[in-house]
Motif scaffolding. Structure first.
Motif, PDB file in Angstrom:
ATOM      1  N   SER A  30      35.174  13.229 -50.770  1.00  0.00           N
ATOM      2  CA  SER A  30      34.223  13.455 -51.847  1.00  0.00           C
ATOM      3  C   SER A  30      33.522  14.808 -51.709  1.00  0.00           C
ATOM      4  CB  SER A  30      33.164  12.341 -51.862  1.00  0.00           C
ATOM      5  OG  SER A  30      32.397  12.369 -50.666  1.00  0.00           O
ATOM      6  N   ASP A  31      33.700  15.451 -50.545  1.00  0.00           N
ATOM      7  CA  ASP A  31      33.072  16.749 -50.294  1.00  0.00           C
ATOM      8  C   ASP A  31      34.061  17.855 -50.654  1.00  0.00           C
ATOM      9  OD1 ASP A  31      31.743  18.945 -49.435  1.00  0.00           O
ATOM     10  OD2 ASP A  31      31.515  18.313 -47.347  1.00  0.00           O
ATOM     11  N   GLU A  32      33.719  18.645 -51.671  1.00  0.00           N
ATOM     12  CA  GLU A  32      34.625  19.683 -52.145  1.00  0.00           C
ATOM     13  C   GLU A  32      34.447  21.013 -51.405  1.00  0.00           C
ATOM     14  OE1 GLU A  32      34.341  20.188 -56.317  1.00  0.00           O
ATOM     15  OE2 GLU A  32      34.627  18.064 -56.788  1.00  0.00           O
ATOM     16  N   SER A  33      33.522  21.062 -50.449  1.00  0.00           N
ATOM     17  CA  SER A  33      33.168  22.340 -49.846  1.00  0.00           C
ATOM     18  C   SER A  33      34.030  22.724 -48.653  1.00  0.00           C
ATOM     19  CB  SER A  33      31.704  22.313 -49.389  1.00  0.00           C
ATOM     20  OG  SER A  33      31.528  21.333 -48.384  1.00  0.00           O
ATOM     21  N   TRP A  34      34.891  21.811 -48.163  1.00  0.00           N
ATOM     22  CA  TRP A  34      35.628  22.134 -46.956  1.00  0.00           C
ATOM     23  C   TRP A  34      37.125  22.250 -47.201  1.00  0.00           C
ATOM     24  CZ3 TRP A  34      39.060  18.331 -46.771  1.00  0.00           C
ATOM     25  CH2 TRP A  34      38.695  17.034 -47.121  1.00  0.00           C
ATOM     26  N   SER A  35      37.794  22.838 -46.212  1.00  0.00           N
ATOM     27  CA  SER A  35      39.250  22.875 -46.151  1.00  0.00           C
ATOM     28  C   SER A  35      39.644  22.322 -44.789  1.00  0.00           C
ATOM     29  CB  SER A  35      39.765  24.303 -46.308  1.00  0.00           C
ATOM     30  OG  SER A  35      39.378  24.828 -47.558  1.00  0.00           O
ATOM     31  N   VAL A  36      40.764  21.612 -44.719  1.00  0.00           N
ATOM     32  CA  VAL A  36      41.078  20.908 -43.484  1.00  0.00           C
ATOM     33  C   VAL A  36      42.589  20.711 -43.356  1.00  0.00           C
ATOM     34  CG1 VAL A  36      40.900  18.617 -44.515  1.00  0.00           C
ATOM     35  CG2 VAL A  36      40.438  18.892 -42.085  1.00  0.00           C
ATOM     36  N   ILE A  37      43.033  20.601 -42.105  1.00  0.00           N
ATOM     37  CA  ILE A  37      44.400  20.163 -41.828  1.00  0.00           C
ATOM     38  C   ILE A  37      44.279  18.804 -41.143  1.00  0.00           C
ATOM     39  CG2 ILE A  37      46.505  20.587 -40.517  1.00  0.00           C
ATOM     40  CD1 ILE A  37      45.961  23.558 -40.724  1.00  0.00           C
ATOM     41  N   THR A  38      44.934  17.807 -41.685  1.00  0.00           N
ATOM     42  CA  THR A  38      44.858  16.479 -41.099  1.00  0.00           C
ATOM     43  C   THR A  38      46.260  15.901 -40.940  1.00  0.00           C
ATOM     44  OG1 THR A  38      43.773  14.313 -41.283  1.00  0.00           O
ATOM     45  CG2 THR A  38      44.664  15.258 -43.311  1.00  0.00           C
ATOM     46  N   LEU A  39      46.402  14.995 -39.981  1.00  0.00           N
ATOM     47  CA  LEU A  39      47.676  14.326 -39.746  1.00  0.00           C
ATOM     48  C   LEU A  39      47.680  13.012 -40.516  1.00  0.00           C
ATOM     49  CD1 LEU A  39      50.189  14.912 -37.917  1.00  0.00           C
ATOM     50  CD2 LEU A  39      49.234  13.254 -36.309  1.00  0.00           C
ATOM     51  N   ALA A  40      48.820  12.694 -41.161  1.00  0.00           N
ATOM     52  CA  ALA A  40      48.840  11.497 -42.014  1.00  0.00           C
ATOM     53  C   ALA A  40      50.248  10.960 -42.182  1.00  0.00           C
ATOM     54  CB  ALA A  40      48.240  11.827 -43.381  1.00  0.00           C
ATOM     55  N   TYR A  41      50.299   9.671 -42.474  1.00  0.00           N
ATOM     56  CA  TYR A  41      51.534   9.056 -42.973  1.00  0.00           C
ATOM     57  C   TYR A  41      51.513   9.196 -44.492  1.00  0.00           C
ATOM     58  CZ  TYR A  41      52.313   6.635 -38.476  1.00  0.00           C
ATOM     59  OH  TYR A  41      52.536   6.330 -37.153  1.00  0.00           O
ATOM     60  N   ILE A  42      52.667   9.503 -45.078  1.00  0.00           N
ATOM     61  CA  ILE A  42      52.761   9.622 -46.539  1.00  0.00           C
ATOM     62  C   ILE A  42      53.358   8.341 -47.107  1.00  0.00           C
ATOM     63  CG2 ILE A  42      53.917  10.841 -48.432  1.00  0.00           C
ATOM     64  CD1 ILE A  42      53.571  13.424 -46.881  1.00  0.00           C
TER      65      ILE A  42
END
Length: 211
Positions: free
Chosen positions: A91-103
């Protein structure tokens, strides 16, 4: 004749003495005047202040590293790697991130994914989870405490790199239009992907290498 010469010498000597005294007096007055003028001017590098009592810019030490404005800013990197233990707040539009995930799938340009955690074995985190002995041979463990699927759109310039498309040992860039079928086929394979998220859009998908 001798007396006349003696008087002449005396008169000249007396006149010379008067001239010398006069010159000495003039010289003394001149030196005093110059000393007074020199004392009334400020010396170089002396402190000067304005009416408010603050130091003027010209008084600042040019060798000083302190900026005139005071504070120095350092902008944060717009793309930051985070601890995968840290939950992401979409919900926070102010950040950028790399995250690990299952698709879990891609439909109509929207990616469904579930964030997971990569755990090296052995490590303190592996010991905390009690999985050191079980996964010691593999050297890693993908931890997914609970399934929580998020949905985000792909950016128009999103790129994707996957293994096994041309050579199983080498990653290759994959056409975005082929991803719905690929992710559907891989849905239950539990393959982790590194997702780059910027401004609530996925800008890059990179399959995480499994040793």
């Amino acid at each position: 004749m001798g007396k006349h010469q003696s008087n002449l010498i005396f008169k000249r000597s007396k006149k010379s003495s008067r001239c010398l005294l006069l010159c000495t007096a003039i010289l003394s007055v001149s030196i005093g005047t110059l000393s007074g003028c020199s004392g009334s001017q400020p010396s170089a590098g002396s402190d000067k202040s304005s009416d408010s009592g603050t130091q003027t810019v010209s008084d600042a030490d040019p060798s000083s590293d302190t900026p005139v404005s005071g504070n120095s800013d350092s902008a944060d990197d717009p793309l930051r790697d985070i601890d995968l233990n840290e939950p992401i707040d979409l919900s926070d539009e102010s950040w950028s991130v790399i995250t690990l995930a299952y698709i879990h799938g891609l439909e109509d340009g929207t990616l469904a994914f579930d964030a997971v955690e990569w755990v090296d074995v052995p490590s303190n985190r592996a010991k905390e989870l009690g999985i050191e002995d079980e996964y010691l041979d593999t050297g890693f463990y993908v931890h997914n405490e609970d399934v929580h699927i998020e949905n985000l759109p792909l950016a128009e310039d999103c790129r994707c790199t996957l293994y096994g498309q041309t050579d199983s040992s080498q990653p290759a860039e994959t056409d975005i239009k082929d991803l719905p079928a690929i992710f559907k086929e891989r849905k239950d394979a539990n393959i982790p992907y590194e997702l780059t998220i910027q401004n609530q859009k996925i800008t890059n998908i990179q399959e995480h290498y499994l040793p």
